[in-house]
Motif scaffolding. Structure first.
Motif, PDB file in Angstrom:
ATOM      1  N   ARG A 147       9.869  -9.415   2.702  1.00  0.00           N
ATOM      2  CA  ARG A 147       8.632  -9.714   3.568  1.00  0.00           C
ATOM      3  C   ARG A 147       7.989  -8.189   3.247  1.00  0.00           C
ATOM      4  O   ARG A 147       8.584  -7.595   3.416  1.00  0.00           O
ATOM      5  N   GLY A 148       6.809  -7.868   3.387  1.00  0.00           N
ATOM      6  CA  GLY A 148       5.597  -7.434   4.039  1.00  0.00           C
ATOM      7  C   GLY A 148       4.993  -7.569   4.061  1.00  0.00           C
ATOM      8  O   GLY A 148       4.645  -8.551   5.462  1.00  0.00           O
ATOM      9  N   GLY A 149       4.062  -6.214   4.423  1.00  0.00           N
ATOM     10  CA  GLY A 149       2.705  -6.361   5.095  1.00  0.00           C
ATOM     11  C   GLY A 149       1.392  -5.596   4.360  1.00  0.00           C
ATOM     12  O   GLY A 149       1.733  -4.841   3.863  1.00  0.00           O
ATOM     13  N   ALA A 150       0.035  -5.865   5.205  1.00  0.00           N
ATOM     14  CA  ALA A 150      -1.180  -5.427   4.864  1.00  0.00           C
ATOM     15  C   ALA A 150      -1.191  -4.790   5.861  1.00  0.00           C
ATOM     16  O   ALA A 150      -2.091  -5.898   6.636  1.00  0.00           O
ATOM     17  N   ALA A 151      -1.825  -3.692   6.636  1.00  0.00           N
ATOM     18  CA  ALA A 151      -2.139  -3.676   7.664  1.00  0.00           C
ATOM     19  C   ALA A 151      -3.909  -3.367   7.555  1.00  0.00           C
ATOM     20  O   ALA A 151      -4.410  -3.039   6.376  1.00  0.00           O
ATOM     21  N   GLY A 152      -4.780  -4.558   8.151  1.00  0.00           N
ATOM     22  CA  GLY A 152      -6.312  -4.741   7.585  1.00  0.00           C
ATOM     23  C   GLY A 152      -6.704  -5.153   6.533  1.00  0.00           C
ATOM     24  O   GLY A 152      -7.374  -5.490   6.087  1.00  0.00           O
ATOM     25  N   GLY A 153      -5.027  -6.148   6.021  1.00  0.00           N
ATOM     26  CA  GLY A 153      -5.317  -7.112   4.798  1.00  0.00           C
ATOM     27  C   GLY A 153      -6.527  -7.541   4.179  1.00  0.00           C
ATOM     28  O   GLY A 153      -7.795  -7.713   4.413  1.00  0.00           O
ATOM     29  N   ALA A 154      -5.456  -8.900   4.487  1.00  0.00           N
ATOM     30  CA  ALA A 154      -6.500  -9.940   3.843  1.00  0.00           C
ATOM     31  C   ALA A 154      -8.359 -10.529   4.986  1.00  0.00           C
ATOM     32  O   ALA A 154      -7.600  -9.746   6.388  1.00  0.00           O
ATOM     33  N   ALA A 155      -8.891 -10.689   4.974  1.00  0.00           N
ATOM     34  CA  ALA A 155     -10.005 -11.376   5.785  1.00  0.00           C
ATOM     35  C   ALA A 155      -9.635 -11.915   7.028  1.00  0.00           C
ATOM     36  O   ALA A 155      -8.868 -13.079   5.972  1.00  0.00           O
ATOM     37  N   THR A 156     -10.063 -11.478   7.722  1.00  0.00           N
ATOM     38  CA  THR A 156      -9.459 -12.373   9.311  1.00  0.00           C
ATOM     39  C   THR A 156     -10.522 -13.446   9.896  1.00  0.00           C
ATOM     40  O   THR A 156     -10.555 -14.272  10.339  1.00  0.00           O
ATOM     41  N   TRP A 206       0.029  -0.873   3.030  1.00  0.00           N
ATOM     42  CA  TRP A 206       1.401  -1.314   2.685  1.00  0.00           C
ATOM     43  C   TRP A 206       2.475  -1.227   3.026  1.00  0.00           C
ATOM     44  O   TRP A 206       2.328   0.148   2.873  1.00  0.00           O
ATOM     45  N   TRP A 207       3.550  -2.135   3.455  1.00  0.00           N
ATOM     46  CA  TRP A 207       4.362  -1.539   3.614  1.00  0.00           C
ATOM     47  C   TRP A 207       5.510  -2.707   4.499  1.00  0.00           C
ATOM     48  O   TRP A 207       4.695  -3.617   3.793  1.00  0.00           O
ATOM     49  N   THR A 208       7.138  -2.502   4.216  1.00  0.00           N
ATOM     50  CA  THR A 208       8.134  -3.457   3.900  1.00  0.00           C
ATOM     51  C   THR A 208       8.694  -3.495   5.356  1.00  0.00           C
ATOM     52  O   THR A 208       8.970  -2.646   6.011  1.00  0.00           O
ATOM     53  N   GLU A 209       8.121  -4.491   5.650  1.00  0.00           N
ATOM     54  CA  GLU A 209       9.310  -4.946   6.908  1.00  0.00           C
ATOM     55  C   GLU A 209      10.485  -4.683   7.158  1.00  0.00           C
ATOM     56  O   GLU A 209      11.327  -4.927   5.796  1.00  0.00           O
ATOM     57  N   GLY A 210      11.377  -4.998   8.284  1.00  0.00           N
ATOM     58  CA  GLY A 210      12.777  -4.517   8.465  1.00  0.00           C
ATOM     59  C   GLY A 210      13.273  -3.464   7.484  1.00  0.00           C
ATOM     60  O   GLY A 210      14.090  -3.140   7.690  1.00  0.00           O
ATOM     61  N   ARG A 211      12.399  -2.117   7.628  1.00  0.00           N
ATOM     62  CA  ARG A 211      12.994  -0.845   7.204  1.00  0.00           C
ATOM     63  C   ARG A 211      13.052   0.201   8.273  1.00  0.00           C
ATOM     64  O   ARG A 211      12.703   1.018   7.564  1.00  0.00           O
ATOM     65  N   GLY A 212      12.513  -0.309   9.688  1.00  0.00           N
ATOM     66  CA  GLY A 212      11.975   0.492  10.771  1.00  0.00           C
ATOM     67  C   GLY A 212      10.420   0.609  10.829  1.00  0.00           C
ATOM     68  O   GLY A 212      10.554   1.763  12.215  1.00  0.00           O
TER      69      GLY A 212
END
Length: 79
Positions: free
Chosen positions: A1-10, A34-40
């Motif tokens: 799992r990860g995410g994108a700050a401001g990533g996909a259009a809202t 991009w960042w990886t969740e669960g790594r603090g």
């Protein structure tokens, strides 16, 4: 799992680039953080995206914004 700050259009009309080309107008989100969740590391906040009225009718780049991409900035905290 990860995410994108401001990533996909809202659906709010946000965009990270806006330009006029010979084939027409191009306004979309193509820049991501991009960042990886669960790594603090957890996103706390991000800059608000500029809108058309702040940029002006000529799109990007323009006199107030020298790049054809809007700068992205987010604050993260270590857990």
């Amino acid at each position: 799992r990860g995410g994108a700050a401001g990533g996909a259009a809202t659906g709010s009309g946000e965009f990270s680039t806006w330009k006029f080309r010979s084939k027409g107008e191009s306004k979309r989100i193509i820049d991501h953080m991009w960042w990886t969740e669960g790594r603090g590391l957890t996103p706390v906040s991000r800059w608000r995206m500029l809108d058309e009225t702040e940029i002006g009718p000529t799109a990007l780049p323009c006199g107030g914004y020298a790049s054809d991409h809007i700068a992205l900035c987010a604050e993260f905290e270590w857990q």
